[in-house]
Design a protein around this motif. Sequence first.
Motif, PDB file in Angstrom:
ATOM      1  N   ALA A 101       0.860  -1.184   0.000  1.00 46.64           N
ATOM      2  CA  ALA A 101       0.000   0.000   0.000  1.00 46.64           C
ATOM      3  C   ALA A 101       0.896   1.234   0.000  1.00 46.64           C
ATOM      4  O   ALA A 101       1.986   1.217   0.574  1.00 46.64           O
ATOM      5  N   ASP A 102       0.448   2.284  -0.636  1.00 47.69           N
ATOM      6  CA  ASP A 102       1.235   3.515  -0.712  1.00 47.69           C
ATOM      7  C   ASP A 102       0.862   4.515   0.378  1.00 47.69           C
ATOM      8  O   ASP A 102       1.549   5.525   0.557  1.00 47.69           O
ATOM      9  N   LEU A 103      -0.234   4.245   1.100  1.00 43.21           N
ATOM     10  CA  LEU A 103      -0.749   5.216   2.069  1.00 43.21           C
ATOM     11  C   LEU A 103      -0.577   4.716   3.496  1.00 43.21           C
ATOM     12  O   LEU A 103      -0.657   3.525   3.770  1.00 43.21           O
ATOM     13  N   GLU A 104      -0.331   5.649   4.414  1.00 39.77           N
ATOM     14  CA  GLU A 104      -0.345   5.346   5.841  1.00 39.77           C
ATOM     15  C   GLU A 104      -1.798   5.365   6.325  1.00 39.77           C
ATOM     16  O   GLU A 104      -2.610   6.127   5.793  1.00 39.77           O
ATOM     17  N   PRO A 105      -2.176   4.544   7.326  1.00 39.10           N
ATOM     18  CA  PRO A 105      -1.353   3.570   8.046  1.00 39.10           C
ATOM     19  C   PRO A 105      -1.307   2.195   7.387  1.00 39.10           C
ATOM     20  O   PRO A 105      -0.702   1.268   7.932  1.00 39.10           O
ATOM     21  N   CYS A 106      -1.947   2.056   6.208  1.00 39.01           N
ATOM     22  CA  CYS A 106      -2.016   0.747   5.545  1.00 39.01           C
ATOM     23  C   CYS A 106      -0.634   0.205   5.217  1.00 39.01           C
ATOM     24  O   CYS A 106      -0.414  -1.012   5.224  1.00 39.01           O
ATOM     25  N   SER A 107       0.318   1.088   4.931  1.00 36.57           N
ATOM     26  CA  SER A 107       1.644   0.653   4.509  1.00 36.57           C
ATOM     27  C   SER A 107       2.420  -0.052   5.623  1.00 36.57           C
ATOM     28  O   SER A 107       3.458  -0.653   5.371  1.00 36.57           O
ATOM     29  N   ARG A 108       1.931   0.008   6.858  1.00 40.70           N
ATOM     30  CA  ARG A 108       2.584  -0.733   7.940  1.00 40.70           C
ATOM     31  C   ARG A 108       2.604  -2.235   7.659  1.00 40.70           C
ATOM     32  O   ARG A 108       3.477  -2.960   8.139  1.00 40.70           O
ATOM     33  N   ALA A 109       1.621  -2.706   6.897  1.00 49.77           N
ATOM     34  CA  ALA A 109       1.501  -4.143   6.622  1.00 49.77           C
ATOM     35  C   ALA A 109       2.312  -4.588   5.415  1.00 49.77           C
ATOM     36  O   ALA A 109       2.324  -5.783   5.096  1.00 49.77           O
ATOM     37  N   ASN A 110       2.992  -3.666   4.755  1.00 56.41           N
ATOM     38  CA  ASN A 110       3.718  -3.999   3.530  1.00 56.41           C
ATOM     39  C   ASN A 110       4.736  -5.125   3.748  1.00 56.41           C
ATOM     40  O   ASN A 110       5.506  -5.102   4.715  1.00 56.41           O
ATOM     41  N   ASP A 111       4.721  -6.080   2.827  1.00 57.83           N
ATOM     42  CA  ASP A 111       5.736  -7.144   2.728  1.00 57.83           C
ATOM     43  C   ASP A 111       5.675  -8.176   3.842  1.00 57.83           C
ATOM     44  O   ASP A 111       6.555  -9.043   3.913  1.00 57.83           O
ATOM     45  N   PHE A 112       4.663  -8.135   4.696  1.00 60.50           N
ATOM     46  CA  PHE A 112       4.537  -9.157   5.732  1.00 60.50           C
ATOM     47  C   PHE A 112       3.608 -10.272   5.262  1.00 60.50           C
ATOM     48  O   PHE A 112       2.610 -10.029   4.583  1.00 60.50           O
ATOM     49  N   LEU A 113       3.949 -11.496   5.655  1.00 64.55           N
ATOM     50  CA  LEU A 113       3.070 -12.642   5.474  1.00 64.55           C
ATOM     51  C   LEU A 113       2.323 -12.901   6.781  1.00 64.55           C
ATOM     52  O   LEU A 113       2.738 -12.463   7.857  1.00 64.55           O
ATOM     53  N   ASP A 114       1.234 -13.653   6.680  1.00 64.70           N
ATOM     54  CA  ASP A 114       0.494 -14.012   7.889  1.00 64.70           C
ATOM     55  C   ASP A 114       1.398 -14.723   8.893  1.00 64.70           C
ATOM     56  O   ASP A 114       1.316 -14.501  10.102  1.00 64.70           O
ATOM     57  N   ARG A 115       2.264 -15.598   8.393  1.00 64.19           N
ATOM     58  CA  ARG A 115       3.106 -16.365   9.313  1.00 64.19           C
ATOM     59  C   ARG A 115       4.105 -15.470  10.050  1.00 64.19           C
ATOM     60  O   ARG A 115       4.570 -15.836  11.136  1.00 64.19           O
ATOM     61  N   ASP A 116       4.451 -14.316   9.483  1.00 66.18           N
ATOM     62  CA  ASP A 116       5.314 -13.372  10.195  1.00 66.18           C
ATOM     63  C   ASP A 116       4.615 -12.869  11.459  1.00 66.18           C
ATOM     64  O   ASP A 116       5.220 -12.790  12.535  1.00 66.18           O
ATOM     65  N   VAL A 117       3.349 -12.516  11.308  1.00 67.38           N
ATOM     66  CA  VAL A 117       2.566 -12.011  12.447  1.00 67.38           C
ATOM     67  C   VAL A 117       2.418 -13.089  13.520  1.00 67.38           C
ATOM     68  O   VAL A 117       2.691 -12.863  14.707  1.00 67.38           O
ATOM     69  N   PHE A 118       2.011 -14.294  13.095  1.00 70.23           N
ATOM     70  CA  PHE A 118       1.721 -15.331  14.083  1.00 70.23           C
ATOM     71  C   PHE A 118       2.979 -15.995  14.618  1.00 70.23           C
ATOM     72  O   PHE A 118       2.939 -16.626  15.683  1.00 70.23           O
ATOM     73  N   GLY A 119       4.092 -15.859  13.925  1.00 67.58           N
ATOM     74  CA  GLY A 119       5.348 -16.337  14.484  1.00 67.58           C
ATOM     75  C   GLY A 119       5.727 -15.582  15.741  1.00 67.58           C
ATOM     76  O   GLY A 119       6.390 -16.121  16.642  1.00 67.58           O
ATOM     77  N   GLU A 120       5.329 -14.314  15.834  1.00 66.69           N
ATOM     78  CA  GLU A 120       5.567 -13.505  17.029  1.00 66.69           C
ATOM     79  C   GLU A 120       4.391 -13.560  17.999  1.00 66.69           C
ATOM     80  O   GLU A 120       4.550 -13.363  19.198  1.00 66.69           O
ATOM     81  N   GLU A 121       3.203 -13.821  17.477  1.00 72.07           N
ATOM     82  CA  GLU A 121       1.972 -13.717  18.272  1.00 72.07           C
ATOM     83  C   GLU A 121       1.667 -14.977  19.073  1.00 72.07           C
ATOM     84  O   GLU A 121       1.206 -14.904  20.218  1.00 72.07           O
ATOM     85  N   LEU A 122       1.894 -16.162  18.485  1.00 71.90           N
ATOM     86  CA  LEU A 122       1.403 -17.403  19.078  1.00 71.90           C
ATOM     87  C   LEU A 122       2.441 -18.084  19.972  1.00 71.90           C
ATOM     88  O   LEU A 122       3.633 -18.141  19.640  1.00 71.90           O
ATOM     89  N   LEU A 123       1.971 -18.631  21.069  1.00 68.14           N
ATOM     90  CA  LEU A 123       2.789 -19.495  21.912  1.00 68.14           C
ATOM     91  C   LEU A 123       2.838 -20.889  21.292  1.00 68.14           C
ATOM     92  O   LEU A 123       1.966 -21.247  20.488  1.00 68.14           O
ATOM     93  N   PRO A 124       3.832 -21.709  21.643  1.00 67.92           N
ATOM     94  CA  PRO A 124       3.904 -23.057  21.066  1.00 67.92           C
ATOM     95  C   PRO A 124       2.611 -23.851  21.269  1.00 67.92           C
ATOM     96  O   PRO A 124       2.066 -23.909  22.377  1.00 67.92           O
ATOM     97  N   TYR A 125       2.131 -24.420  20.166  1.00 71.13           N
ATOM     98  CA  TYR A 125       0.929 -25.271  20.097  1.00 71.13           C
ATOM     99  C   TYR A 125      -0.382 -24.514  20.311  1.00 71.13           C
ATOM    100  O   TYR A 125      -1.448 -25.123  20.340  1.00 71.13           O
ATOM    101  N   HIS A 126      -0.319 -23.204  20.451  1.00 72.34           N
ATOM    102  CA  HIS A 126      -1.531 -22.395  20.487  1.00 72.34           C
ATOM    103  C   HIS A 126      -1.967 -22.096  19.052  1.00 72.34           C
ATOM    104  O   HIS A 126      -1.172 -22.162  18.115  1.00 72.34           O
TER     105      HIS A 126
END
Length: 402
Positions: free
Chosen positions: A261-286
């Motif tokens: 996305a070229d506009l803020e705040p949407c551009s915060r999500a640029n180049d991230f995959l879902d697994r990037d988010v959940f790799g930091e978000e989820l505890l093991p086996y959650h």
Amino acid sequence: MSLDLGATINQLDLVSQSLGQEHGARQRRLAELREAAAGVPAREARQRTQEPGLPFLAAQVVDVLLDNIAPPAAPPDWTALSVDGSHIDVDRHLPVPCYLINLGGCAITYGSGAGASFFSRPHLASRPEELYLRNPEEPNAEEAVTGNLLGMYRTVRELSALLEETLLCPPERPALALVDGTLVMWGLAGRAYPEFVRRHIIEEELLEALRGFQELARERKVALAAYVSLPRTTEVVNAIRRCLCSHNLESCQKACSNRRADLEPCSRANDFLDRDVFGEELLPYHRSPLYRTLSSVPRDFYGPDQQVYFYYLHAGEEIARIEVPQWVAMNETLLAQSHSLIVEQCRRGQGYPVVITEAHEQAVITGRDRQLFREMVAATLERQGLPSYTSQKERSKQRPWV
């Protein structure tokens, strides 16, 4: 001349140095994205991810945008099953037009009466009705079953075989029927294939198997799920982007694509995959909350009971995407069963489901197998006194001049 490995490694060094320099800034951006997503009220997330007309594919939030859900306890006695497949495509260099599908399966029983069974079933297709899908309304319209279409056809055959194996399980035991890959026929999106091909693959094959599982689940505790390893999807990231967006839809359509996305705040999500988010978000086996995919294929062609829902799972070694049909997603018992039993499979399989690994071992067609298959075709024709030939191009690959 072969690949210049020296020049290649120099270029790879430059790429890795650039990634290393950007890593810290990327992690800070990811933390900001997660913090912003955590502040989105659940009701607003549900409303905003149902708005039509987005220029990118965003998941529909079912309950909340982000959460950490612990695995329930697994039952003492249960069964896990999987079916996988490999194929040898139609090869124009062979004297016989044909393809080979090899289905391999595994069923493992845990608890009392523990045991395991395996199978490998090859099927050689050479009849015209197998080599071509024909339009019943226009006999002259046909599509060759090869390439991506053969891959999709093999996938629905795997699901049908999995249903057959699940029917043989002890009815009193909870069961996990697990497929490797996705329930979404992404290859049928758009207009890559005629309507009659979509109708055959989805309505006559895929939905028939899914309805069979649904009927079985009314009598037994059977949870059907698909396991996607190392997913590259961005549906949840795009849902977060939509929830944070302060612009109107027209601006989104001009400035946003599936990954940027070229506009803020949407551009915060640029180049991230879902697994990037959940790799930091989820505890093991959650697992994450439940989402519904709004891909055009299930949305338009699967019907109300077979819509595809998904969640992300910390499998111990990776973030996996778990897809389930709607009748599993909306049943708290079956949804929890899918979570707990997949976790047990991953614990036993060092981060990957045991039954998928074993099914793959039964199904795999090695490079040596493929060469032997070619030789067997030629030998069979010779025994029948039929001509066996190949192309000069194929011969040149086997016997290079230099």
